[in-house]
Design a protein around this motif. Structure first.
Motif, PDB file in Angstrom:
ATOM      1  N   LEU A   1       3.867   9.737   8.191  1.00 44.41           N
ATOM      2  CA  LEU A   1       2.483   9.338   8.476  1.00 44.41           C
ATOM      3  C   LEU A   1       2.150   8.025   7.754  1.00 44.41           C
ATOM      4  O   LEU A   1       1.524   7.125   8.328  1.00 44.41           O
ATOM      5  N   ILE A   2       2.578   7.914   6.503  1.00 44.48           N
ATOM      6  CA  ILE A   2       2.334   6.681   5.748  1.00 44.48           C
ATOM      7  C   ILE A   2       3.038   5.507   6.441  1.00 44.48           C
ATOM      8  O   ILE A   2       2.450   4.434   6.633  1.00 44.48           O
ATOM      9  N   VAL A   3       4.272   5.726   6.869  1.00 47.89           N
ATOM     10  CA  VAL A   3       5.022   4.666   7.555  1.00 47.89           C
ATOM     11  C   VAL A   3       4.267   4.220   8.805  1.00 47.89           C
ATOM     12  O   VAL A   3       4.082   3.022   9.047  1.00 47.89           O
ATOM     13  N   SER A   4       3.784   5.193   9.571  1.00 47.71           N
ATOM     14  CA  SER A   4       3.183   4.843  10.865  1.00 47.71           C
ATOM     15  C   SER A   4       1.829   4.147  10.696  1.00 47.71           C
ATOM     16  O   SER A   4       1.409   3.404  11.579  1.00 47.71           O
ATOM     17  N   LEU A   5       1.137   4.374   9.556  1.00 44.10           N
ATOM     18  CA  LEU A   5      -0.213   3.822   9.395  1.00 44.10           C
ATOM     19  C   LEU A   5      -0.263   2.591   8.484  1.00 44.10           C
ATOM     20  O   LEU A   5      -1.308   1.954   8.377  1.00 44.10           O
ATOM     21  N   THR A   6       0.839   2.252   7.819  1.00 41.29           N
ATOM     22  CA  THR A   6       0.821   1.090   6.918  1.00 41.29           C
ATOM     23  C   THR A   6       0.914  -0.201   7.727  1.00 41.29           C
ATOM     24  O   THR A   6       1.681  -0.298   8.677  1.00 41.29           O
ATOM     25  N   ARG A   7       0.114  -1.179   7.316  1.00 39.03           N
ATOM     26  CA  ARG A   7       0.135  -2.483   7.985  1.00 39.03           C
ATOM     27  C   ARG A   7       0.841  -3.465   7.058  1.00 39.03           C
ATOM     28  O   ARG A   7       0.395  -3.702   5.936  1.00 39.03           O
TER      29      ARG A   7
ATOM     30  N   GLU B   1       1.859  -4.823   1.638  1.00 44.08           N
ATOM     31  CA  GLU B   1       1.802  -3.513   2.300  1.00 44.08           C
ATOM     32  C   GLU B   1       0.366  -3.005   2.200  1.00 44.08           C
ATOM     33  O   GLU B   1      -0.069  -2.569   1.142  1.00 44.08           O
ATOM     34  N   ASP B   2      -0.340  -3.087   3.314  1.00 41.27           N
ATOM     35  CA  ASP B   2      -1.760  -2.731   3.336  1.00 41.27           C
ATOM     36  C   ASP B   2      -1.917  -1.265   3.754  1.00 41.27           C
ATOM     37  O   ASP B   2      -1.634  -0.897   4.901  1.00 41.27           O
ATOM     38  N   LEU B   3      -2.395  -0.457   2.799  1.00 46.88           N
ATOM     39  CA  LEU B   3      -2.554   0.978   3.061  1.00 46.88           C
ATOM     40  C   LEU B   3      -3.954   1.325   3.578  1.00 46.88           C
ATOM     41  O   LEU B   3      -4.263   2.503   3.763  1.00 46.88           O
ATOM     42  N   THR B   4      -4.781   0.311   3.831  1.00 50.75           N
ATOM     43  CA  THR B   4      -6.149   0.584   4.308  1.00 50.75           C
ATOM     44  C   THR B   4      -6.170   1.540   5.507  1.00 50.75           C
ATOM     45  O   THR B   4      -6.971   2.487   5.525  1.00 50.75           O
ATOM     46  N   PRO B   5      -5.294   1.343   6.516  1.00 49.98           N
ATOM     47  CA  PRO B   5      -5.342   2.274   7.657  1.00 49.98           C
ATOM     48  C   PRO B   5      -4.930   3.707   7.290  1.00 49.98           C
ATOM     49  O   PRO B   5      -5.374   4.651   7.945  1.00 49.98           O
ATOM     50  N   VAL B   6      -4.104   3.864   6.262  1.00 50.16           N
ATOM     51  CA  VAL B   6      -3.732   5.217   5.810  1.00 50.16           C
ATOM     52  C   VAL B   6      -4.976   5.934   5.296  1.00 50.16           C
ATOM     53  O   VAL B   6      -5.247   7.090   5.656  1.00 50.16           O
ATOM     54  N   PHE B   7      -5.757   5.232   4.463  1.00 48.52           N
ATOM     55  CA  PHE B   7      -6.929   5.854   3.853  1.00 48.52           C
ATOM     56  C   PHE B   7      -8.072   6.002   4.858  1.00 48.52           C
ATOM     57  O   PHE B   7      -8.931   6.879   4.709  1.00 48.52           O
TER      58      PHE B   7
ATOM     59  N   PRO C   1      10.110   5.154 -20.093  1.00 50.05           N
ATOM     60  CA  PRO C   1      10.510   6.471 -19.609  1.00 50.05           C
ATOM     61  C   PRO C   1       9.408   7.263 -18.893  1.00 50.05           C
ATOM     62  O   PRO C   1       9.622   8.434 -18.598  1.00 50.05           O
ATOM     63  N   LEU C   2       8.270   6.628 -18.640  1.00 50.99           N
ATOM     64  CA  LEU C   2       7.254   7.342 -17.859  1.00 50.99           C
ATOM     65  C   LEU C   2       7.816   7.604 -16.460  1.00 50.99           C
ATOM     66  O   LEU C   2       8.357   6.707 -15.815  1.00 50.99           O
ATOM     67  N   GLN C   3       7.688   8.830 -15.999  1.00 47.71           N
ATOM     68  CA  GLN C   3       8.156   9.196 -14.668  1.00 47.71           C
ATOM     69  C   GLN C   3       7.222   8.673 -13.597  1.00 47.71           C
ATOM     70  O   GLN C   3       5.998   8.714 -13.760  1.00 47.71           O
ATOM     71  N   VAL C   4       7.796   8.205 -12.504  1.00 42.13           N
ATOM     72  CA  VAL C   4       7.001   7.773 -11.348  1.00 42.13           C
ATOM     73  C   VAL C   4       7.310   8.689 -10.172  1.00 42.13           C
ATOM     74  O   VAL C   4       8.480   8.941  -9.877  1.00 42.13           O
ATOM     75  N   HIS C   5       6.255   9.170  -9.512  1.00 39.18           N
ATOM     76  CA  HIS C   5       6.424   9.921  -8.274  1.00 39.18           C
ATOM     77  C   HIS C   5       5.775   9.119  -7.156  1.00 39.18           C
ATOM     78  O   HIS C   5       4.623   8.698  -7.287  1.00 39.18           O
ATOM     79  N   SER C   6       6.505   8.875  -6.093  1.00 38.24           N
ATOM     80  CA  SER C   6       5.956   8.092  -4.985  1.00 38.24           C
ATOM     81  C   SER C   6       6.157   8.866  -3.683  1.00 38.24           C
ATOM     82  O   SER C   6       7.174   9.545  -3.507  1.00 38.24           O
ATOM     83  N   LEU C   7       5.185   8.716  -2.786  1.00 44.66           N
ATOM     84  CA  LEU C   7       5.261   9.434  -1.506  1.00 44.66           C
ATOM     85  C   LEU C   7       6.138   8.686  -0.505  1.00 44.66           C
ATOM     86  O   LEU C   7       6.658   9.263   0.430  1.00 44.66           O
ATOM     87  N   ARG C   8       6.259   7.370  -0.692  1.00 42.92           N
ATOM     88  CA  ARG C   8       7.130   6.570   0.170  1.00 42.92           C
ATOM     89  C   ARG C   8       7.795   5.484  -0.676  1.00 42.92           C
ATOM     90  O   ARG C   8       7.127   4.882  -1.528  1.00 42.92           O
ATOM     91  N   ARG C   9       9.067   5.251  -0.466  1.00 43.68           N
ATOM     92  CA  ARG C   9       9.791   4.172  -1.147  1.00 43.68           C
ATOM     93  C   ARG C   9      10.345   3.224  -0.107  1.00 43.68           C
ATOM     94  O   ARG C   9      10.916   3.661   0.901  1.00 43.68           O
ATOM     95  N   ILE C  10      10.164   1.924  -0.362  1.00 45.20           N
ATOM     96  CA  ILE C  10      10.737   0.918   0.536  1.00 45.20           C
ATOM     97  C   ILE C  10      11.805   0.166  -0.233  1.00 45.20           C
ATOM     98  O   ILE C  10      11.555  -0.277  -1.351  1.00 45.20           O
TER      99      ILE C  10
END
Ligand code: AMP
Length: 176
Positions: A9-15, A28-34, A167-176
Motif C-alpha cells: 500500500l505504501i509503495v502504491s501511494l508514494t509519490r 519520496e512524498d508520503l502525502t498521498p499515503v496519509f 545502536p538504536l534499533q530502527v523499524h521501517s515499514l518500507r525500505r528502498i
C-alpha cells in the motif's frame, strides 16, 4: 492487514519526485499515503504494533507529528512534538546536528514535561541520513528518557541512516 500488504500500500501511494528539493535528490512524498483513509489506518496500525510498550511517542517536526500523533492515540500514550529551532518559547532543551550545509537544531520544552525514566519511541515519516533521528535521541536522553527504538514509514537504505543511529534499533515499514 499483514506486513507485506502494508508495504504494498505504501509503495502504491508514494509519490516519487526527482530533483527535489535540490538536483540529485529523489524525494519520496508520503502525502498521498496519509491522505488515504486505508493508508493512514494501515500505517498507524503497523507502527503502533511496533511501538507497543512505549509510554511516550516522540514525533519529529513536521511529518512525524502526523504519524506520531496517530500512533500515540492508538496506543493511548502522549505525543511529544520535537520542534525545529525557533518554534517554542524559552526555556528549551536543544540539540544541534549537521546538515549538508550548516547546522540545525531540535528543541523541546525544558519545563512542563518530565522525561526522566520515560520509555520513548521516536516516530518519523522517512529515515534518510539518520542525522535527525540521532539528534532527537540525544535530546531525549539528555533529558533522562530511555529511547527504545525509532519507527518510520520509509527507510532510504542507501543513505546509511540505520548505521548512524545505531545502536538504536530502527523499524521501517518500507525500505528502498
Ligand atoms: P535525515 O536526517 O537525513 O534522516 O532526514 C530526515 C528527514 O528529512 C525526515 O524527516 C524526512 O522527512 C526528510 N527527508 C530526507 N530525505 C528525504 C527524501 N529523499 N524524501 C523524503 N523526505 C526526506
Amino acid at each position: 492487514m499483514g506486513p507485506g500488504a502494508v508495504t504494498d500500500l505504501i509503495v502504491s501511494l508514494t509519490r516519487t519526485v526527482a530533483d527535489f528539493p535540490v538536483p540529485g535528490v529523489q524525494f519520496e512524498d508520503l502525502t498521498p499515503v496519509f491522505a488515504d483513509p486505508g493508508g493512514l489506518a494501515a500505517v498507524t496500525e503497523a507502527l503502533a504494533g511496533i511501538a507497543s510498550g512505549a509510554d511516550l511517542i516522540a514525533g519529529i517536526d513536521a511529518r512525524g507529528f502526523l504519524v506520531g500523533g496517530a500512533v500515540a492515540l492508538r496506543l493511548g500514550t502522549g505525543m511529544l512534538a520535537i520542534r525545529k529551532a525557533g518554534k517554542l518559547p524559552p526555556p528549551v532543551h536543544a540539540e544541534q546536528y549537521d546538515l549538508e550545509y550548516g547546522a540545525a537544531s531540535l528543541e523541546i520544552p525544558a519545563e512542563g514535561i518530565e522525561l526522566a525514566g520515560r520509555s520513548v519511541v521516536i516516530v518519523d515519516d522517512v529515515l534518510a541520513t539518520g542525522g535527525t533521528v540521532a539528534a532527537a535521541r540525544r535530546l531525549l536522553e539528555h533529558c533522562g528518557a530511555t529511547v527504545t527504538m525509532a519507527a518510520v514509514v520509509l527507510e532510504l537504505t542507501a543513505l546509511g541512516g540505520r548505521g548512524v543511529v545505531a545502536p538504536l534499533q530502527v523499524h521501517s515499514l518500507r525500505r528502498i
